[in-house]
Design an enzyme around this catalytic site. Structure first.
Site, PDB file in Angstrom:
ATOM      1  CB  SER A 261       1.196  -4.559  -2.613  1.00  0.00           C
ATOM      2  OG  SER A 261       2.453  -4.256  -2.031  1.00  0.00           O
ATOM      3  CE  LYS A 262      -1.166  -5.913   5.551  1.00  0.00           C
ATOM      4  NZ  LYS A 262      -0.515  -4.865   6.319  1.00  0.00           N
ATOM      5  NE  ARG A 263       4.859  -8.197   0.919  1.00  0.00           N
ATOM      6  CZ  ARG A 263       5.432  -8.591  -0.206  1.00  0.00           C
ATOM      7  NH1 ARG A 263       6.589  -8.104  -0.569  1.00  0.00           N
ATOM      8  NH2 ARG A 263       4.831  -9.478  -0.971  1.00  0.00           N
ATOM      9  N   GLY A 265       2.734   0.236   1.447  1.00  0.00           N
ATOM     10  CA  GLY A 265       2.297   1.151   2.495  1.00  0.00           C
ATOM     11  C   GLY A 265       3.158   0.983   3.741  1.00  0.00           C
ATOM     12  CG  ASP A 266       2.823  -2.585   5.946  1.00  0.00           C
ATOM     13  OD1 ASP A 266       1.945  -1.764   6.267  1.00  0.00           O
ATOM     14  OD2 ASP A 266       2.626  -3.809   5.846  1.00  0.00           O
TER      15      ASP A 266
END
Ligand code: GLU
Length: 511
Positions: A261-263, A265-266
């Site tokens: 998920s995008k999270r 990556g962060d």
């Protein structure tokens, strides 16, 4: 007759294209090219609530950057357009009518509140053959009632009439034969009068049919929709030309636990989007592979191997090789772990293999960002610089910290290197070195090195200490490419000027 391969990448413009979507686009592209087919880009924007401005441009730009070429699409045109679903309302209306007229779909007026009430009353409520007779729809109302409600502008939906108790077979090139019973499928909404738009399912099927799509290659998350799609093909009488389904394995978090998920990556510090994305609403910026210093070829190679392998141990493969060797037979059923470090490794390899002159071009904007005017140094100089430092670099942005001293003399000197290498006798020895360099008949790397080494040997100096002190004055720290390659490139005057500045400015640590 064999049909020409036609595949489509069909993103919804609801935000930046996720890296998993890029892989889907890539596999479609590889398959199309391999088979001399066509790659279509269809914008599925029927969900107006989720429309995000800029997302469509982003998709186009990302695919162009990656070298995934589109044959037919909004920008490219083609004979099967329009390629944007919001421009195909008239077409969908006609097919919705066809299903209703044929008794395969019906009009329903149930309001969200009524549906909610039903769900409360019946814990496992599903709008289907077992419940549709209790609801407010054209099956339970008279023709007149229905017509007058519609004439009065009452919002309605059209639902697909799923016939219960039938085994629905989905043939998938990766997963094989998947059978589910139609009783678990609800009477899906196909059209909403409120915005005069079809839902994903109807638009998707109608367009795949009209655009003569032969293979539907998409993410595994769409597998649950496939039985419904098979039923829709049947309802329209299009089963003979139904596309072949191919559902690609999910991209998983680096530890393999759950979907990427995008999270992630962060949290783990890597991009999950091809290009940087500026969210138009929140203003939030999400990092992208391009801006993070990746070469598109490296991203392509990395992504190609997430869920597919060539059947041998090759890892570095060009787009042409991928086109030649790609096959669904070597796609895995299980999810592919997103190994970000591997992505970096690929990028390093591609940087190493890229012609220096091309790398120099990519370095120029980075120089400009750091206040260096490339023209002051010239293409040849910049090309030679990247040749010297590229083996130390995994991301393009790392070129600058590794090469800055080729463009500007150091203004600071690494504390720990001073401590270790700048012995009290160094100013004197460096002064001597200046004399040696001034006299050196040839300042090119090898002859200059020979002269300096001979001098060090004749004086009985400690080679490591002298060379590191020299390096400290020229580079600012005790690392970097071969010392005499550096001095050859920056030249005699600049080398001597840096030595002088070092003698003046580096002060031995008080030990
Ligand atoms: N619009 C869908 C998406 O956003 C397309 C799914 C499909 O390829 O059928 O991924």
């Amino acid at each position: 007759m064999e049909r020409t391969v036609r595949v489509r990448f069909a993103p919804s413009p609801t935000g930046p294209l996720h890296i998993g979507g890029v892989r889907t686009a890539l596999y479609n592209y590889l398959f199309a090219r391999q088979n001399g087919g066509k790659m279509i880009l269809r914008i599925e924007d029927t969900d107006s609530n989720r429309f995000v401005p800029g997302a469509e441009d982003y998709i186009n730009e990302a695919l162009a950057w990656l070298g995934i070429k589109i044959d037919e699409g909004v920008r490219e045109g083609g004979q099967y357009g329009p390629y944007k679903q919001s421009e195909r309302r008239d077409i969908y209306r006609q097919y919705v009518k066809q299903l209703c007229d044929g008794g395969k779909a019906y009009v329903a007026f149930d309001t969200p509140e009524e549906l909610e009430a039903m769900r409360k009353q019946m814990p496992n409520f599903q709008y289907d053959a077992s419940t549709r007779q209790q609801m407010r729809n054209s099956l339970t109302m008279t023709r007149d009632e229905v017509d007058s409600l519609i004439a009065a502008g009452t919002p309605y939906v059209v639902r697909f009439m799923v016939e219960p108790g039938k085994d629905i077979e989905v043939n998938d090139l990766i997963r094989g034969r998947v059978v589910i019973n139609s009783s678990i499928v609800d009477d899906k909404v196909l059209y909403k009068s409120a915005d005069d738009l079809p839902t994903y399912h109807l638009a998707n099927i109608v367009d795949d049919h009209l655009m003569e799509i032969t293979h539907v290659i998409r993410g595994e998350e769409w597998l649950p929709s496939a039985p419904l799609h098979v039923m829709l093909y049947e309802a329209f009488g299009w089963s003979d030309t139904m596309p072949q389904f191919v559902h690609l394995p999910l991209l998983l978090k680096p530890d393999g636990k759950g979907k990427l998920s995008k999270r992630d990556g962060d949290r783990l510090g890597f991009p999950v989007f091809p290009l940087e994305w500026h969210d138009p609403k929140s203003g939030e910026i999400s990092s992208g592979y391009r801006e993070a210093g990746y070469l598109p070829e490296a991203v392509i190679n990395f992504l190609a191997l997430l869920g597919w392998n060539p059947g041998d141990d090759r890892e570095l493969m060009s787009m042409d090789e991928l086109v030649r060797d790609f096959s669904f037979a070597h796609c895995s059923k299980s999810g592919a772990k997103f190994d970000f470090e591997k992505g970096k490794w690929f990028n390093h390899e591609y940087i190493m293999n890229k012609p220096d002159a091309e790398l120099a071009e990519l370095f120029k904007p980075i120089l400009v960002k750091n206040g260096i005017e490339p023209a002051r140094f010239g293409d040849e100089y910049i090309t030679r610089v990247v040749a010297l430092v590229k083996n130390r670099v995994s991301l393009l942005g790392e070129l600058w910290p590794n090469a800055r001293f080729f463009f500007a003399a150091p203004t600071e000197y690494a504390e720990k290197d001073i401590k270790k290498r700048w012995k009290p006798e160094m100013p004197q020895i460096m002064q001597e070195l200046i004399g040696v360099l001034e006299q050196a008949p040839d300042f090119a790397s090898k002859p200059c090195e020979d002269v300096v080494l001979a001098w060090i040997a004749s004086k009985g100096y400690h080679l490591g200490n002298v060379m590191n002190a020299f390096r400290l004055t020229v580079v600012g720290e005790c690392k970097g490419p071969h010392m005499f390659d550096i001095t050859e490139l920056i030249g005699r005057d600049e080398t001597i000027a840096r030595l002088r500045r070092g003698i003046e400015n580096i002060h031995a640590a008080n030990v």
